[in-house]
Enzyme design. Structure first.
Site, PDB file in Angstrom:
ATOM      1  N   ASP A  94     -13.068   8.700  10.034  1.00  0.00           N
ATOM      2  CA  ASP A  94     -12.798   8.487   8.605  1.00  0.00           C
ATOM      3  C   ASP A  94     -13.181   7.054   8.218  1.00  0.00           C
ATOM      4  O   ASP A  94     -12.431   6.362   7.538  1.00  0.00           O
ATOM      5  CB  ASP A  94     -11.328   8.757   8.279  1.00  0.00           C
ATOM      6  CG  ASP A  94     -11.087   8.917   6.778  1.00  0.00           C
ATOM      7  OD1 ASP A  94     -12.061   9.215   6.052  1.00  0.00           O
ATOM      8  OD2 ASP A  94      -9.946   8.750   6.332  1.00  0.00           O
ATOM      9  N   PHE A 125       0.872   9.392   3.663  1.00  0.00           N
ATOM     10  CA  PHE A 125       1.611   9.166   4.903  1.00  0.00           C
ATOM     11  C   PHE A 125       2.946   8.481   4.646  1.00  0.00           C
ATOM     12  O   PHE A 125       3.893   8.643   5.391  1.00  0.00           O
ATOM     13  CB  PHE A 125       0.784   8.283   5.848  1.00  0.00           C
ATOM     14  CG  PHE A 125       0.375   6.973   5.226  1.00  0.00           C
ATOM     15  CD1 PHE A 125       1.233   5.889   5.178  1.00  0.00           C
ATOM     16  CD2 PHE A 125      -0.879   6.846   4.650  1.00  0.00           C
ATOM     17  CE1 PHE A 125       0.855   4.700   4.583  1.00  0.00           C
ATOM     18  CE2 PHE A 125      -1.270   5.660   4.062  1.00  0.00           C
ATOM     19  CZ  PHE A 125      -0.392   4.579   4.025  1.00  0.00           C
ATOM     20  N   GLY A 126       3.038   7.655   3.603  1.00  0.00           N
ATOM     21  CA  GLY A 126       4.236   6.868   3.350  1.00  0.00           C
ATOM     22  C   GLY A 126       3.902   5.575   2.631  1.00  0.00           C
ATOM     23  O   GLY A 126       2.976   5.520   1.822  1.00  0.00           O
ATOM     24  N   VAL A 167       3.377   1.150   2.927  1.00  0.00           N
ATOM     25  CA  VAL A 167       3.106  -0.001   3.785  1.00  0.00           C
ATOM     26  C   VAL A 167       3.692  -1.250   3.130  1.00  0.00           C
ATOM     27  O   VAL A 167       3.455  -1.508   1.942  1.00  0.00           O
ATOM     28  CB  VAL A 167       1.597  -0.205   4.028  1.00  0.00           C
ATOM     29  CG1 VAL A 167       1.350  -1.422   4.912  1.00  0.00           C
ATOM     30  CG2 VAL A 167       0.985   1.034   4.674  1.00  0.00           C
ATOM     31  N   GLY A 214       0.829  -1.205   0.000  1.00  0.00           N
ATOM     32  CA  GLY A 214       0.000   0.000   0.000  1.00  0.00           C
ATOM     33  C   GLY A 214       0.860   1.249   0.000  1.00  0.00           C
ATOM     34  O   GLY A 214       2.028   1.218   0.375  1.00  0.00           O
ATOM     35  N   GLY A 216       0.416   5.831   0.272  1.00  0.00           N
ATOM     36  CA  GLY A 216      -0.451   6.999   0.416  1.00  0.00           C
ATOM     37  C   GLY A 216       0.360   8.215   0.795  1.00  0.00           C
ATOM     38  O   GLY A 216       1.586   8.213   0.741  1.00  0.00           O
ATOM     39  N   LYS A 251       4.233   0.093   8.345  1.00  0.00           N
ATOM     40  CA  LYS A 251       3.987   1.418   7.767  1.00  0.00           C
ATOM     41  C   LYS A 251       5.230   2.267   7.991  1.00  0.00           C
ATOM     42  O   LYS A 251       5.624   2.517   9.123  1.00  0.00           O
ATOM     43  CB  LYS A 251       2.768   2.078   8.429  1.00  0.00           C
ATOM     44  CG  LYS A 251       2.414   3.435   7.838  1.00  0.00           C
ATOM     45  CD  LYS A 251       1.360   4.160   8.647  1.00  0.00           C
ATOM     46  CE  LYS A 251      -0.013   3.607   8.467  1.00  0.00           C
ATOM     47  NZ  LYS A 251      -1.062   4.472   9.097  1.00  0.00           N
TER      48      LYS A 251
END
Length: 516
Positions: free
Chosen positions: A132, A22-23, A25, A18, A20, A40
């Site tokens: 969320d 944020f960084g 995964v 993954g 996004g 993560k």
């Protein structure tokens, strides 16, 4: 499952699963037990990284002890990256499961609803709001587990401050009180509205209003709902071919008045949940069926996820090793990046021509006369450019990320296309550097990415053959005329345009001041 991970030495990092804002995964393995974990990695040097939000998320998930919430296993910092270790759930998200099509079996929907409600009831009893809740944040396990994850915008409610006044969430799943962000704020009932949107999405394949309106327009429609039946009417809930129990459950979730909207605890006692209750074996079978259907769909549609494996940076380790080595090995070149100078020495200012395999090292090439360069002036000039790039980069990052999310939302991207767009985003940001062009002895600086786009548009408009005309039609908006210099159709300037124009001019003046 291991209770705590303290360092990267305990883990083997595998492929990327993954990515996004944020960084990244990764899937990982605990070396001693061979158990899977999710890793993560958050870049602490990234300008967009919000350490306060990260710390808040970790503090919330570290306190959660429930099978329906992904388990936190520890965090640490390595090479300027924060590693957050979580339980790995291998069946994919609800969003991915829906790619083959909607889930029309109400018993399966009820099971998923019950597991999410158990997680929400637990959170709300602890004074926490997820804020969320959406299909991407609900994970399915191959053993039939359903888990809530991603508490990036969650918040802790205290006894003295029982409501939040910040607008967060994802448009199609947001409750009216969150969008309006009025003086009353919002409480845990916002998660219940989002749950209703997730269940609606399960049955229809898309959350409410997504098929009809773009995000901002959908937000306006949701925010205009004042009576309990307003939203139900907008999404035409009564026209759905679902049972009366399911319909009533959704109506309870979509009550605009938060005082009338049922809590997670009360919804667990709703007929839609109690009448579809199953044992753990049947639940496991139904969830496994969803995961299997997704795998079969991937095979039929030739969906191949690119395997991006983690490559650790060994430069620092090598430098430490070289410093400790007393004996020098023969035929070994030791390279230390810290010894590199940012600019070449004046002795080597000319660019040497490349040597072909046929050319011997003894052959001499004529040297070109070059201008003397003032390296101190060059360094000062480059330093100014770097400072300006640093100022502009956060703004460009916002623009590029918005474009990326808009394209991802409105287009059905394959995994390969998604990965390429992520790479393009990064290249855009990396190309926020200056190229020096010299004319009439006056050196000017231009942003490379802007120059690239400028030349691209010029080349696009040069010829009028069939292929070029087709490209123009696909690339240029309809309001752009096919002229040597592309002009946008003139229109009367409204009040918002004037404000925007004024702000833009102010921004340009500030940039000129910084550059000077």
């Amino acid at each position: 499952m291991t209770s705590r991970i303290y360092s990267a030495d305990e883990l083997e990092v595998c492929e990327e699963v993954g990515r996004g804002g944020f960084g990244v995964v990764y899937r990982g393995l605990i070396k001693t037990t061979n158990e899977e974990v999710a890793i993560k990695q958050i870049d602490l040097e990234n300008d967009q990284t919000d350490l306060f939000e990260i710390n808040k998320e970790i503090s919330i998930i570290s306190e959660c002890r429930l099978p329906q919430i992904t388990k936190y296993l520890g965090c640490f910092v390595k090479n300027y990256k924060l590693w957050v270790i979580m339980e790995f759930v291998n069946g994919g998200s609800l969003f991915e499961i829906l790619q083959p099509g909607p889930v029309t079996d109400e018993k399966t929907i009820s099971i998923i609803a019950k597991e999410i409600l158990l997680a929400l009831d637990y959170l709300h009893n602890q004074g926490k709001i997820h804020r969320d809740l959406k299909s991407q944040n609900i994970l399915l396990g191959s053993k039939g587990e359903i888990k809530l994850t991603d508490f990036g915008v969650s918040t802790q409610l205290s006894s003295n401050f029982s409501r939040r006044n910040t607008t967060v969430g994802t448009p199609y799943w947001m409750a009216p009180e969150v969008i309006l962000n009025d003086n009353g704020g919002h409480n845990s009932k916002a998660d219940i509205w989002s749950l209703g949107c997730c269940l609606y999405e399960l049955f229809n394949g898309k959350p409410p209003l997504q098929n009809q309106y773009p995000p901002m327009k959908a937000l306006r429609y949701i925010s205009k709902c004042t009576k309990d039946d307003d939203f139900v009417t907008i999404i035409k809930l009564n026209e759905l071919e679902i049972s009366s129990n399911f319909k009533d459950f959704l109506i309870e979730c979509f009550r605009v008045d938060t005082r009338k909207r049922l809590s997670a605890n009360k919804l667990l006692k709703h007929k839609f949940i109690t009448k579809n209750s199953v044992d753990s074996n049947e639940q496991s079978k139904l969830i496994k069926t969803l995961i299997t259907n997704k795998h079969l769909w991937d095979q039929e549609n030739h969906v191949l996820k690119s395997q991006k494996f983690y490559l650790p940076t060994e430069m620092v380790q090598n430098q430490q090793k070289w410093n400790l080595d007393e004996k020098e090995e023969e035929n070994t070149i030791k390279f230390d990046i810290s010894t590199m100078n940012e600019y070449p020495s004046p002795k080597s200012t000319t660019r040497e021509s490349s040597i072909s395999p046929e050319t011997t090292l003894t052959e001499k090439t004529p040297k070109k006369k070059t201008k003397k360069i003032n390296y101190q002036t060059l360094q000062q000039h480059d330093s100014k450019q770097k400072n300006l790039s640093k100022t502009l980069k956060p703004e460009l990052s916002k623009i590029v990320n918005k474009v990326f999310h808009k394209l991802d939302t409105k287009s059905s991207l394959s995994t390969e296309q998604y990965d390429l767009l992520v790479s393009l985003n990064q290249n855009f940001l990396d190309l926020l550097t200056f190229s020096n062009t010299t004319g009439n002895d006056n050196s000017t600086s231009k942003l490379i990415i802007c120059q690239y786009l400028k030349y691209f548009m010029k080349e696009l408009n040069k010829n009028d053959n069939d292929s070029r005309l087709l490209l123009k039609k696909l690339i240029l908006p309809s309001e752009m005329k096919n002229t040597d210099t592309i002009k946008i159709k003139s229109k009367e300037m409204g009040p918002f345009d004037e404000i925007e124009n004024s702000l833009f001019e102010t921004w340009i003046d500030e940039m000129k001041h910084l550059k000077g």
